[in-house]
Design a protein around this motif. Structure first.
Motif, PDB file in Angstrom:
ATOM      1  N   ALA A  59       0.769  -1.179  -0.177  1.00  0.00           N
ATOM      2  CA  ALA A  59       0.102  -0.092   0.027  1.00  0.00           C
ATOM      3  C   ALA A  59       1.102   1.132  -0.099  1.00  0.00           C
ATOM      4  N   THR A  60       1.955   1.294   0.722  1.00  0.00           N
ATOM      5  CA  THR A  60       2.880   2.270   0.797  1.00  0.00           C
ATOM      6  C   THR A  60       3.721   2.433  -0.684  1.00  0.00           C
ATOM      7  N   VAL A  61       4.003   1.689  -1.216  1.00  0.00           N
ATOM      8  CA  VAL A  61       4.534   1.545  -2.622  1.00  0.00           C
ATOM      9  C   VAL A  61       3.600   2.037  -3.549  1.00  0.00           C
ATOM     10  N   GLN A  62       2.376   1.643  -3.560  1.00  0.00           N
ATOM     11  CA  GLN A  62       1.144   2.297  -4.252  1.00  0.00           C
ATOM     12  C   GLN A  62       1.234   3.606  -4.152  1.00  0.00           C
ATOM     13  N   ARG A  63       1.251   4.223  -2.923  1.00  0.00           N
ATOM     14  CA  ARG A  63       0.976   5.590  -2.680  1.00  0.00           C
ATOM     15  C   ARG A  63       2.239   6.376  -3.188  1.00  0.00           C
ATOM     16  N   ARG A  64       3.363   5.833  -3.108  1.00  0.00           N
ATOM     17  CA  ARG A  64       4.475   6.558  -3.538  1.00  0.00           C
ATOM     18  C   ARG A  64       4.685   6.676  -5.048  1.00  0.00           C
ATOM     19  N   VAL A  65       4.240   5.659  -5.670  1.00  0.00           N
ATOM     20  CA  VAL A  65       4.137   5.706  -7.166  1.00  0.00           C
ATOM     21  C   VAL A  65       3.246   6.659  -7.751  1.00  0.00           C
ATOM     22  N   ALA A  66       1.985   6.881  -6.906  1.00  0.00           N
ATOM     23  CA  ALA A  66       1.112   7.721  -7.179  1.00  0.00           C
ATOM     24  C   ALA A  66       1.540   9.419  -7.046  1.00  0.00           C
ATOM     25  N   CYS A  67       2.215   9.351  -5.901  1.00  0.00           N
ATOM     26  CA  CYS A  67       2.841  10.644  -5.631  1.00  0.00           C
ATOM     27  C   CYS A  67       3.997  10.888  -6.512  1.00  0.00           C
ATOM     28  N   ILE A  68       4.911  10.096  -6.971  1.00  0.00           N
ATOM     29  CA  ILE A  68       5.919  10.391  -8.142  1.00  0.00           C
ATOM     30  C   ILE A  68       5.360  10.586  -9.146  1.00  0.00           C
ATOM     31  N   ARG A  69       4.427   9.953  -9.655  1.00  0.00           N
ATOM     32  CA  ARG A  69       3.743  10.185 -10.951  1.00  0.00           C
ATOM     33  C   ARG A  69       3.048  11.754 -11.309  1.00  0.00           C
ATOM     34  N   GLY A  70       2.409  11.947  -9.875  1.00  0.00           N
ATOM     35  CA  GLY A  70       1.537  13.483  -9.880  1.00  0.00           C
ATOM     36  C   GLY A  70       2.664  14.516  -9.844  1.00  0.00           C
ATOM     37  N   PHE A  71       4.021  13.972  -8.978  1.00  0.00           N
ATOM     38  CA  PHE A  71       5.070  15.165  -8.839  1.00  0.00           C
ATOM     39  C   PHE A  71       5.563  15.457 -10.181  1.00  0.00           C
ATOM     40  N   PHE A  72       5.910  14.456 -10.950  1.00  0.00           N
ATOM     41  CA  PHE A  72       6.888  14.617 -12.443  1.00  0.00           C
ATOM     42  C   PHE A  72       5.650  15.143 -13.476  1.00  0.00           C
ATOM     43  N   GLY A  73       4.409  14.902 -13.146  1.00  0.00           N
ATOM     44  CA  GLY A  73       3.384  15.223 -14.321  1.00  0.00           C
ATOM     45  C   GLY A  73       3.402  16.905 -14.106  1.00  0.00           C
TER      46      GLY A  73
END
Length: 297
Positions: free
Chosen positions: A66-80
Motif C-alpha cells: 500500500a505504501t509502494v502504491q502511494r509512492r508511485v501515485a505521488c511520484i507520477r503526480g509530482f513529475f507530471g
C-alpha cells in the motif's frame, strides 16, 4: 538534496493551494519525495530506470505494498506537474507502474457490537456527568451515523449541523462539500453535547462543533483516542478506530439494502469503485452465514 529544495517548496504550495490536500497527505507526499531525493540527487536527471530501482529497493526492504502504491501515485503526480510547469524536460514517471496488490477487506464490527459501544459510552456519561463525556458520546454516535472521516469531523462548525433536518454539512477531500444525513441517536447525542459545550468553550474557542477539553479545536488524535477507548470498553474484539466506524456504517447500510451510489455519496468517495469494497465485505458475510447454516454447504 539542495537541487530538490526549491522544487519541493513550489510543489508543496501546489498541493495546498491548487489541490486542497489535507495536511496529513501533504506531509506524506513530501516525505515520499525526500526519500526519492536521497536515491536520485538531481530531479532533472531522474530516469525511469532510477525510479524502478527505487521501487525495487522498497520491495526488497519489506515496505508494504500500500505504501509502494502511494509512492508511485505521488511520484507520477509530482513529475507530471514538474513537466507541465517546465521544471523538468521530460516525465520519467509517465510509464511507471505500481505493483498490483491484493484487496484487503476492512475489519467490520457487528451491529450488536456497535450497540455495545454506544451503551458503554452512554454509561460513562451517566457515571461521569461531565461535558467531555457528553462530547465523546456525540463523537462516537456521529461518526457511526454519518461515516465521516476524522478530518471532516473536527472541521464541522456549529452552523453546519441541522438537528431538525438531521443533516450535517461537511467539507471533504479536495474541498468538496457534501450534506450527510444522521440518525436520531446521533442527533440526540449532539444536541446533549451542545447543551454542555458552553461549559468548555472560552472566548477564544473556534466556532467548531467539537472542542478540546480546554476549549481549543479538537485534535484529530484526541478523536481517535475517544473512539478507541469507547470501542475497547465494549469488550474483546470490538476495539476499532474512527475509520472502523466508517467501514461499519457503510457495510451495515449495504446489508440493510442501501444502494451503492447512495453510500458512495454519503462517504464522499470520488469513485464508486472505492465504495465497492463494501459489497465484497457484505458478500463475504453472506458466504460465511451460508457456510455455517446451510446443511449442504
Amino acid at each position: 538534496m539542495s537541487a530538490w529544495e526549491g522544487l519541493l517548496a513550489e510543489y508543496e504550495e501546489h498541493l495546498r493551494a491548487d489541490r486542497g490536500l489535507s495536511e496529513h497527505t501533504v506531509r506524506a507526499y513530501l516525505g515520499d519525495l525526500r526519500d526519492l531525493a536521497a536515491h536520485a540527487p538531481d530531479p532533472r536527471r531522474v530516469t525511469l530506470a532510477a525510479l524502478r530501482s527505487w521501487l525495487a529497493g522498497m520491495a526488497s526492504g519489506g515496505v508494504a505494498s500500500a505504501t509502494v502504491q502511494r509512492r508511485v501515485a505521488c511520484i507520477r503526480g509530482f513529475f507530471g506537474w514538474a513537466r507541465r510547469e517546465g521544471f523538468v524536460d521530460a516525465d520519467p514517471a509517465a510509464r511507471l507502474q505500481a505493483p498490483k496488490r491484493g484487496r484487503r477487506l476492512p475489519k467490520v464490527i457487528t451491529r450488536s457490537a456497535v450497540d455495545e459501544v454506544m451503551e458503554a459510552a452512554a454509561a460513562r456519561l451517566a457515571d461521569a456527568d461531565d461535558p467531555v463525556a457528553a462530547r465523546d458520546l456525540a463523537i462516537v454516535e456521529l461518526l457511526y451515523s454519518s461515516g465521516l472521516r476524522v478530518s471532516e469531523l473536527v472541521g464541522i462548525g456549529t452552523a453546519d449541523v441541522d438537528l431538525d433536518g438531521r443533516v450535517v454539512r461537511v467539507m471533504g477531500k479536495g474541498g468538496k462539500e457534501r450534506v450527510v444525513p444522521i440518525g436520531v441517536p446521533a442527533a440526540r447525542a449532539v444536541d446533549a453535547w451542545l447543551a454542555r459545550r458552553p461549559e468548555i468553550a472560552t472566548e477564544k474557542s473556534p466556532d467548531r462543533l467539537f472542542l478540546g477539553a480546554r476549549g481549543g479545536p479538537l485534535d484529530p488524535r484526541v478523536a481517535r483516542r475517544v473512539v478507541h477507548g469507547a470501542t475497547a470498553a465494549a469488550g474483546p474484539g470490538a476495539e476499532i478506530g474512527p475509520h472502523g466506524l466508517r467501514h461499519a456504517m457503510a457495510t451495515h447500510l449495504l446489508d440493510g439494502g442501501a444502494d451503492l451510489r447512495s453510500v458512495q455519496e454519503m462517504l464522499g468517495h470520488a469513485s464508486v469503485g472505492t465504495t465497492q469494497v463494501y459489497t465484497h465485505v457484505s458478500s463475504e458475510r453472506l458466504r460465511e452465514a451460508f457456510r455455517q447454516a446451510h446443511p449442504r454447504a
